[in-house]
Design a protein around this motif. Sequence first.
Motif, short mmCIF file in Angstrom:
data_model
loop_
_atom_site.label_atom_id
_atom_site.label_comp_id
_atom_site.label_asym_id
_atom_site.label_seq_id
_atom_site.Cartn_x
_atom_site.Cartn_y
_atom_site.Cartn_z
N GLY A 13 0.82 -1.21 0.00
CA GLY A 13 0.00 0.00 0.00
C GLY A 13 0.85 1.26 0.00
O GLY A 13 0.57 2.22 -0.71
N GLY A 14 1.92 1.25 0.79
CA GLY A 14 2.84 2.38 0.81
C GLY A 14 3.55 2.57 -0.51
O GLY A 14 3.73 3.69 -0.99
N LEU A 15 3.97 1.45 -1.12
CA LEU A 15 4.64 1.52 -2.42
C LEU A 15 3.69 2.03 -3.50
O LEU A 15 4.07 2.87 -4.33
CB LEU A 15 5.18 0.14 -2.80
CG LEU A 15 5.94 0.04 -4.11
CD1 LEU A 15 7.19 0.90 -4.06
CD2 LEU A 15 6.29 -1.40 -4.40
N LEU A 16 2.47 1.55 -3.50
CA LEU A 16 1.49 2.01 -4.47
C LEU A 16 1.19 3.49 -4.28
O LEU A 16 1.10 4.25 -5.25
CB LEU A 16 0.21 1.18 -4.34
CG LEU A 16 -0.91 1.48 -5.35
CD1 LEU A 16 -0.42 1.20 -6.76
CD2 LEU A 16 -2.13 0.67 -5.03
N LEU A 17 1.05 3.92 -3.04
CA LEU A 17 0.82 5.33 -2.74
C LEU A 17 2.01 6.17 -3.18
O LEU A 17 1.84 7.26 -3.72
CB LEU A 17 0.55 5.51 -1.25
CG LEU A 17 0.11 6.89 -0.78
CD1 LEU A 17 -1.18 7.30 -1.48
CD2 LEU A 17 -0.05 6.89 0.72
N PHE A 18 3.23 5.69 -2.97
CA PHE A 18 4.44 6.39 -3.40
C PHE A 18 4.45 6.59 -4.91
O PHE A 18 4.75 7.68 -5.40
CB PHE A 18 5.68 5.62 -2.94
CG PHE A 18 6.98 6.25 -3.33
CD1 PHE A 18 7.43 7.40 -2.69
CD2 PHE A 18 7.75 5.71 -4.33
CE1 PHE A 18 8.62 7.99 -3.05
CE2 PHE A 18 8.95 6.28 -4.69
CZ PHE A 18 9.39 7.43 -4.05
N ILE A 19 4.12 5.55 -5.65
CA ILE A 19 4.12 5.64 -7.12
C ILE A 19 3.04 6.60 -7.61
O ILE A 19 3.29 7.44 -8.48
CB ILE A 19 3.96 4.23 -7.73
CG1 ILE A 19 5.20 3.39 -7.44
CG2 ILE A 19 3.69 4.30 -9.22
CD1 ILE A 19 5.06 1.93 -7.77
N ILE A 20 1.86 6.51 -7.04
CA ILE A 20 0.75 7.37 -7.46
C ILE A 20 1.05 8.84 -7.14
O ILE A 20 0.86 9.73 -7.98
CB ILE A 20 -0.57 6.92 -6.81
CG1 ILE A 20 -1.00 5.58 -7.39
CG2 ILE A 20 -1.65 7.96 -6.98
CD1 ILE A 20 -2.15 4.93 -6.66
N LEU A 21 1.56 9.10 -5.93
CA LEU A 21 1.85 10.49 -5.55
C LEU A 21 3.03 11.06 -6.35
O LEU A 21 3.04 12.25 -6.67
CB LEU A 21 2.13 10.59 -4.05
CG LEU A 21 0.93 10.39 -3.14
CD1 LEU A 21 1.37 10.43 -1.68
CD2 LEU A 21 -0.13 11.44 -3.42
N ASN A 22 4.01 10.23 -6.67
CA ASN A 22 5.11 10.70 -7.52
C ASN A 22 4.61 11.06 -8.91
O ASN A 22 5.01 12.08 -9.47
CB ASN A 22 6.21 9.65 -7.64
CG ASN A 22 7.34 9.90 -6.69
OD1 ASN A 22 7.68 11.05 -6.42
ND2 ASN A 22 7.93 8.85 -6.20
N ALA A 23 3.76 10.23 -9.48
CA ALA A 23 3.20 10.54 -10.80
C ALA A 23 2.41 11.83 -10.77
O ALA A 23 2.54 12.67 -11.65
CB ALA A 23 2.34 9.38 -11.28
N ALA A 24 1.60 12.01 -9.73
CA ALA A 24 0.83 13.24 -9.60
C ALA A 24 1.73 14.45 -9.39
O ALA A 24 1.52 15.52 -9.98
CB ALA A 24 -0.16 13.12 -8.44
N GLY A 25 2.79 14.30 -8.60
CA GLY A 25 3.71 15.38 -8.35
C GLY A 25 4.48 15.78 -9.60
O GLY A 25 4.66 16.97 -9.89
N PHE A 26 4.95 14.81 -10.37
CA PHE A 26 5.65 15.12 -11.61
C PHE A 26 4.72 15.80 -12.61
O PHE A 26 5.14 16.69 -13.34
CB PHE A 26 6.26 13.86 -12.23
CG PHE A 26 7.56 13.46 -11.59
CD1 PHE A 26 8.66 14.28 -11.64
CD2 PHE A 26 7.66 12.25 -10.94
CE1 PHE A 26 9.85 13.92 -11.05
CE2 PHE A 26 8.83 11.88 -10.33
CZ PHE A 26 9.94 12.71 -10.39
#
Length: 74
Positions: free
Chosen positions: A57-70
């Motif tokens: 869940g943390g890894l998935l959240l990290f990937i999603i938030l990075n994509a949104a941030g970029f």
Amino acid sequence: MDHHHGGPVETGAPMDYREHEKTYALFLAGAKWGTMIVVVLLLAMVGGFYAGGGLLGGLLLFIILNAAGFYLLR
């Protein structure tokens, strides 16, 4: 002990302002992206550890938030 110099204090090479501006722009970009990655990492750790998401869940959240941030900071 008292030295009086008649010439200019700074006699070095002329400053390359174009290179200075490129370096400063690179520093600002690194600070912006680095800050975004650290904030996203901390939010993903909160989601994984405290919200019950676990490692995946943390890894998935990290990937999603990075994509949104970029996407938002480009």
